[in-house]
Design a protein around this motif. Structure first.
Motif, PDB file in Angstrom:
ATOM      1  N   ARG A   1       0.937  -1.255  -0.005  1.00 43.99           N
ATOM      2  CA  ARG A   1       0.055  -0.097   0.000  1.00 43.99           C
ATOM      3  C   ARG A   1       0.951   1.348  -0.104  1.00 43.99           C
ATOM      4  O   ARG A   1       0.625   1.949  -0.693  1.00 43.99           O
ATOM      5  N   ASP A   2       1.861   1.438   0.963  1.00 45.81           N
ATOM      6  CA  ASP A   2       2.666   2.272   0.942  1.00 45.81           C
ATOM      7  C   ASP A   2       3.379   2.685  -0.365  1.00 45.81           C
ATOM      8  O   ASP A   2       3.660   3.950  -0.788  1.00 45.81           O
ATOM      9  N   HIS A   3       4.138   1.510  -1.074  1.00 48.09           N
ATOM     10  CA  HIS A   3       4.645   1.833  -2.299  1.00 48.09           C
ATOM     11  C   HIS A   3       3.763   2.189  -3.400  1.00 48.09           C
ATOM     12  O   HIS A   3       4.209   2.861  -4.104  1.00 48.09           O
ATOM     13  N   TYR A   4       2.533   1.700  -3.330  1.00 45.00           N
ATOM     14  CA  TYR A   4       1.602   2.144  -4.543  1.00 45.00           C
ATOM     15  C   TYR A   4       1.243   3.758  -4.428  1.00 45.00           C
ATOM     16  O   TYR A   4       1.314   4.294  -5.270  1.00 45.00           O
ATOM     17  N   GLU A   5       1.079   3.882  -3.203  1.00 43.90           N
ATOM     18  CA  GLU A   5       0.692   5.456  -2.762  1.00 43.90           C
ATOM     19  C   GLU A   5       1.929   6.346  -3.195  1.00 43.90           C
ATOM     20  O   GLU A   5       1.356   7.520  -3.710  1.00 43.90           O
ATOM     21  N   GLN A   6       3.066   5.887  -2.793  1.00 43.07           N
ATOM     22  CA  GLN A   6       4.106   6.876  -3.117  1.00 43.07           C
ATOM     23  C   GLN A   6       4.419   6.849  -4.794  1.00 43.07           C
ATOM     24  O   GLN A   6       4.640   7.930  -5.230  1.00 43.07           O
ATOM     25  N   THR A   7       4.362   5.526  -5.236  1.00 39.47           N
ATOM     26  CA  THR A   7       4.543   5.626  -6.699  1.00 39.47           C
ATOM     27  C   THR A   7       3.935   6.153  -7.612  1.00 39.47           C
ATOM     28  O   THR A   7       4.063   7.112  -8.790  1.00 39.47           O
ATOM     29  N   LEU A   8       2.550   6.156  -7.303  1.00 42.02           N
ATOM     30  CA  LEU A   8       1.471   6.666  -8.156  1.00 42.02           C
ATOM     31  C   LEU A   8       0.988   7.967  -7.663  1.00 42.02           C
ATOM     32  O   LEU A   8      -0.058   8.500  -8.126  1.00 42.02           O
ATOM     33  N   ASP A   9       1.319   8.579  -6.664  1.00 48.72           N
ATOM     34  CA  ASP A   9       1.144   9.707  -6.015  1.00 48.72           C
ATOM     35  C   ASP A   9      -0.659   9.967  -5.686  1.00 48.72           C
ATOM     36  O   ASP A   9      -1.351  10.572  -6.037  1.00 48.72           O
TER      37      ASP A   9
ATOM     38  N   ILE B   1      -6.603  -2.093  -1.478  1.00 50.59           N
ATOM     39  CA  ILE B   1      -5.216  -2.206  -2.646  1.00 50.59           C
ATOM     40  C   ILE B   1      -5.971  -2.644  -4.015  1.00 50.59           C
ATOM     41  O   ILE B   1      -5.821  -1.897  -4.978  1.00 50.59           O
ATOM     42  N   THR B   2      -6.921  -3.743  -3.715  1.00 49.51           N
ATOM     43  CA  THR B   2      -7.581  -4.364  -5.109  1.00 49.51           C
ATOM     44  C   THR B   2      -8.709  -3.234  -5.456  1.00 49.51           C
ATOM     45  O   THR B   2      -8.814  -3.205  -6.685  1.00 49.51           O
ATOM     46  N   GLY B   3      -9.454  -2.534  -4.880  1.00 52.46           N
ATOM     47  CA  GLY B   3     -10.384  -1.563  -5.270  1.00 52.46           C
ATOM     48  C   GLY B   3      -9.667  -0.218  -5.882  1.00 52.46           C
ATOM     49  O   GLY B   3     -10.019  -0.059  -6.939  1.00 52.46           O
ATOM     50  N   GLU B   4      -8.735   0.022  -5.523  1.00 52.55           N
ATOM     51  CA  GLU B   4      -7.844   1.018  -6.003  1.00 52.55           C
ATOM     52  C   GLU B   4      -7.190   0.656  -7.596  1.00 52.55           C
ATOM     53  O   GLU B   4      -7.254   0.996  -8.479  1.00 52.55           O
ATOM     54  N   LEU B   5      -6.824  -0.588  -7.465  1.00 45.26           N
ATOM     55  CA  LEU B   5      -6.166  -1.000  -8.546  1.00 45.26           C
ATOM     56  C   LEU B   5      -7.365  -1.211  -9.995  1.00 45.26           C
ATOM     57  O   LEU B   5      -7.108  -0.983 -10.946  1.00 45.26           O
TER      58      LEU B   5
END
Length: 79
Positions: free
Chosen positions: A17-25, A61-65
């Motif tokens: 989750r943290d990586h996803y938030e940081q990478t995709l802002d 996470i899956t909802g956001e994806l």
């Protein structure tokens, strides 16, 4: 699954989750997760609490994806 394994999975999902938030802002929806008050470092919490937290994190996470991916389907057949 043992409690120790569940806590490890919890930690891994939190890192995803943290990586996803940081990478995709962007921010992953985690209101339900936050309301549970269980973090990967909360080793005193029960196995059931960690299981609920894992499911809440995974859903966020899956909802956001799902909301950011194209609606085009890819065939499951191998070439």
């Amino acid at each position: 699954m043992k409690k120790q394994e569940l806590i490890h999975l919890h930690g891994l999902l939190a890192q995803v989750r943290d990586h996803y938030e940081q990478t995709l802002d962007t921010e992953v929806e985690h209101q339900r997760y936050t309301e549970l008050g269980v973090k990967p470092t909360s080793i005193h919490k029960s196995k059931t609490d960690h299981k609920a937290a894992v499911f809440a994190l995974a859903e966020g996470i899956t909802g956001e994806l799902e909301s950011t991916t194209d609606t085009e389907r890819v065939s499951a057949a191998a070439d």
